[in-house]
Design a protein around this motif. Structure first.
Motif, PDB file in Angstrom:
ATOM      1  N   GLU A   1       0.832  -1.203   0.000  1.00 43.61           N
ATOM      2  CA  GLU A   1       0.000   0.000   0.000  1.00 43.61           C
ATOM      3  C   GLU A   1       0.863   1.248   0.000  1.00 43.61           C
ATOM      4  O   GLU A   1       1.999   1.233   0.481  1.00 43.61           O
ATOM      5  N   SER A   2       0.282   2.327  -0.483  1.00 44.43           N
ATOM      6  CA  SER A   2       0.947   3.623  -0.441  1.00 44.43           C
ATOM      7  C   SER A   2      -0.114   4.719  -0.464  1.00 44.43           C
ATOM      8  O   SER A   2      -1.280   4.457  -0.780  1.00 44.43           O
ATOM      9  N   GLY A   3       0.312   5.938  -0.110  1.00 42.88           N
ATOM     10  CA  GLY A   3      -0.583   7.078  -0.209  1.00 42.88           C
ATOM     11  C   GLY A   3      -1.129   7.606   1.090  1.00 42.88           C
ATOM     12  O   GLY A   3      -1.828   8.618   1.107  1.00 42.88           O
ATOM     13  N   GLY A   4      -0.834   6.952   2.186  1.00 36.54           N
ATOM     14  CA  GLY A   4      -1.319   7.451   3.468  1.00 36.54           C
ATOM     15  C   GLY A   4      -0.571   8.697   3.906  1.00 36.54           C
ATOM     16  O   GLY A   4       0.393   9.114   3.271  1.00 36.54           O
ATOM     17  N   GLY A   5      -1.053   9.297   4.986  1.00 37.34           N
ATOM     18  CA  GLY A   5      -0.391  10.484   5.498  1.00 37.34           C
ATOM     19  C   GLY A   5      -1.291  11.302   6.386  1.00 37.34           C
ATOM     20  O   GLY A   5      -2.345  10.839   6.830  1.00 37.34           O
ATOM     21  N   LEU A   6      -0.851  12.520   6.653  1.00 33.86           N
ATOM     22  CA  LEU A   6      -1.588  13.463   7.495  1.00 33.86           C
ATOM     23  C   LEU A   6      -2.329  14.454   6.610  1.00 33.86           C
ATOM     24  O   LEU A   6      -1.741  15.038   5.692  1.00 33.86           O
ATOM     25  N   VAL A   7      -3.603  14.649   6.886  1.00 30.54           N
ATOM     26  CA  VAL A   7      -4.412  15.578   6.099  1.00 30.54           C
ATOM     27  C   VAL A   7      -5.373  16.310   7.027  1.00 30.54           C
ATOM     28  O   VAL A   7      -5.789  15.764   8.061  1.00 30.54           O
ATOM     29  N   GLN A   8      -5.719  17.524   6.663  1.00 31.57           N
ATOM     30  CA  GLN A   8      -6.656  18.308   7.466  1.00 31.57           C
ATOM     31  C   GLN A   8      -8.094  17.859   7.191  1.00 31.57           C
ATOM     32  O   GLN A   8      -8.383  17.333   6.109  1.00 31.57           O
ATOM     33  N   PRO A   9      -8.981  18.082   8.143  1.00 32.23           N
ATOM     34  CA  PRO A   9     -10.401  17.759   7.900  1.00 32.23           C
ATOM     35  C   PRO A   9     -10.904  18.460   6.645  1.00 32.23           C
ATOM     36  O   PRO A   9     -10.584  19.634   6.404  1.00 32.23           O
ATOM     37  N   GLY A  10     -11.674  17.715   5.852  1.00 32.18           N
ATOM     38  CA  GLY A  10     -12.157  18.231   4.582  1.00 32.18           C
ATOM     39  C   GLY A  10     -11.227  17.959   3.417  1.00 32.18           C
ATOM     40  O   GLY A  10     -11.609  18.186   2.256  1.00 32.18           O
ATOM     41  N   GLY A  11     -10.046  17.474   3.699  1.00 35.29           N
ATOM     42  CA  GLY A  11      -9.070  17.203   2.661  1.00 35.29           C
ATOM     43  C   GLY A  11      -9.283  15.858   1.990  1.00 35.29           C
ATOM     44  O   GLY A  11     -10.239  15.131   2.292  1.00 35.29           O
ATOM     45  N   SER A  12      -8.361  15.544   1.076  1.00 32.48           N
ATOM     46  CA  SER A  12      -8.452  14.313   0.293  1.00 32.48           C
ATOM     47  C   SER A  12      -7.136  13.560   0.305  1.00 32.48           C
ATOM     48  O   SER A  12      -6.066  14.165   0.443  1.00 32.48           O
ATOM     49  N   LEU A  13      -7.250  12.251   0.146  1.00 35.30           N
ATOM     50  CA  LEU A  13      -6.096  11.380  -0.036  1.00 35.30           C
ATOM     51  C   LEU A  13      -6.482  10.275  -1.006  1.00 35.30           C
ATOM     52  O   LEU A  13      -7.659   9.903  -1.094  1.00 35.30           O
ATOM     53  N   ARG A  14      -5.488   9.751  -1.688  1.00 29.32           N
ATOM     54  CA  ARG A  14      -5.705   8.613  -2.566  1.00 29.32           C
ATOM     55  C   ARG A  14      -4.733   7.505  -2.180  1.00 29.32           C
ATOM     56  O   ARG A  14      -3.523   7.694  -2.238  1.00 29.32           O
ATOM     57  N   LEU A  15      -5.290   6.367  -1.781  1.00 26.91           N
ATOM     58  CA  LEU A  15      -4.483   5.213  -1.434  1.00 26.91           C
ATOM     59  C   LEU A  15      -4.369   4.276  -2.630  1.00 26.91           C
ATOM     60  O   LEU A  15      -5.303   4.178  -3.432  1.00 26.91           O
ATOM     61  N   SER A  16      -3.223   3.607  -2.713  1.00 25.42           N
ATOM     62  CA  SER A  16      -3.010   2.600  -3.741  1.00 25.42           C
ATOM     63  C   SER A  16      -2.542   1.308  -3.092  1.00 25.42           C
ATOM     64  O   SER A  16      -1.889   1.337  -2.049  1.00 25.42           O
ATOM     65  N   CYS A  17      -2.864   0.206  -3.730  1.00 25.04           N
ATOM     66  CA  CYS A  17      -2.394  -1.095  -3.261  1.00 25.04           C
ATOM     67  C   CYS A  17      -2.100  -1.941  -4.484  1.00 25.04           C
ATOM     68  O   CYS A  17      -3.012  -2.241  -5.272  1.00 25.04           O
ATOM     69  N   ALA A  18      -0.836  -2.316  -4.629  1.00 27.49           N
ATOM     70  CA  ALA A  18      -0.418  -3.097  -5.789  1.00 27.49           C
ATOM     71  C   ALA A  18      -0.018  -4.503  -5.356  1.00 27.49           C
ATOM     72  O   ALA A  18       0.736  -4.672  -4.393  1.00 27.49           O
ATOM     73  N   ALA A  19      -0.519  -5.477  -6.084  1.00 26.48           N
ATOM     74  CA  ALA A  19      -0.179  -6.874  -5.817  1.00 26.48           C
ATOM     75  C   ALA A  19       0.903  -7.325  -6.791  1.00 26.48           C
ATOM     76  O   ALA A  19       0.849  -7.010  -7.985  1.00 26.48           O
ATOM     77  N   SER A  20       1.873  -8.057  -6.268  1.00 23.26           N
ATOM     78  CA  SER A  20       2.942  -8.581  -7.104  1.00 23.26           C
ATOM     79  C   SER A  20       3.159 -10.054  -6.788  1.00 23.26           C
ATOM     80  O   SER A  20       2.758 -10.544  -5.741  1.00 23.26           O
ATOM     81  N   GLY A  21       3.842 -10.732  -7.710  1.00 22.57           N
ATOM     82  CA  GLY A  21       4.098 -12.144  -7.534  1.00 22.57           C
ATOM     83  C   GLY A  21       3.339 -12.966  -8.556  1.00 22.57           C
ATOM     84  O   GLY A  21       2.849 -12.450  -9.557  1.00 22.57           O
TER      85      GLY A  21
END
Length: 121
Positions: free
Chosen positions: A6-26
């Motif tokens: 997974e990637s894309g997490g973090g700290l954001v203010q209320p009302g803000g946006s984030l986009r998480l990604s999750c890539a599978a390999s193997g």
């Protein structure tokens, strides 16, 4: 060996946006359901949203209208677009994929390691 990262997490203010990604390999033959779950401190892990290979989505009531799940089958990747974030969305977010590694094998669940999302001013 299948890995979900997974990637894309973090700290954001209320009302803000984030986009998480999750890539599978193997070694992956096909992926059925992809989904996101979250676990806040002191609470059980809960479903956020899922998306089947047929395009059927399911959302927790608490995120309906704010979060959106999508997938890129060519990249074995699932995304979570989170808008209008609230402090109660603060949690570790985990992706989950139900997949099989061969056409003759059963489907099994695989989990990512989690990514922290903190919503705070």
């Amino acid at each position: 060996q299948v890995q979900l990262v997974e990637s894309g997490g973090g700290l954001v203010q209320p009302g803000g946006s984030l986009r998480l990604s999750c890539a599978a390999s193997g070694s992956i033959f096909s992926i059925n359901t992809m989904g996101w779950y979250r676990q806040a401190p002191g609470k059980q892990r809960e479903l956020v949203t899922t998306l089947t290979s047929g395009g059927i989505t399911n959302y927790a009531d608490s995120v309906k209208g704010r979060f959106s799940i999508s997938r890129d089958n060519d990249k074995n990747t699932v995304y979570l677009q989170m808008n209008n974030l609230k402090p109660e969305d603060t949690a570790v977010y985990y992706c989950r994929m139900t997949l099989r590694i061969e056409d003759w094998s059963l489907y099994y669940d695989y989990w990512g390691q989690g990514t922290q999302v903190t919503v705070s001013s």
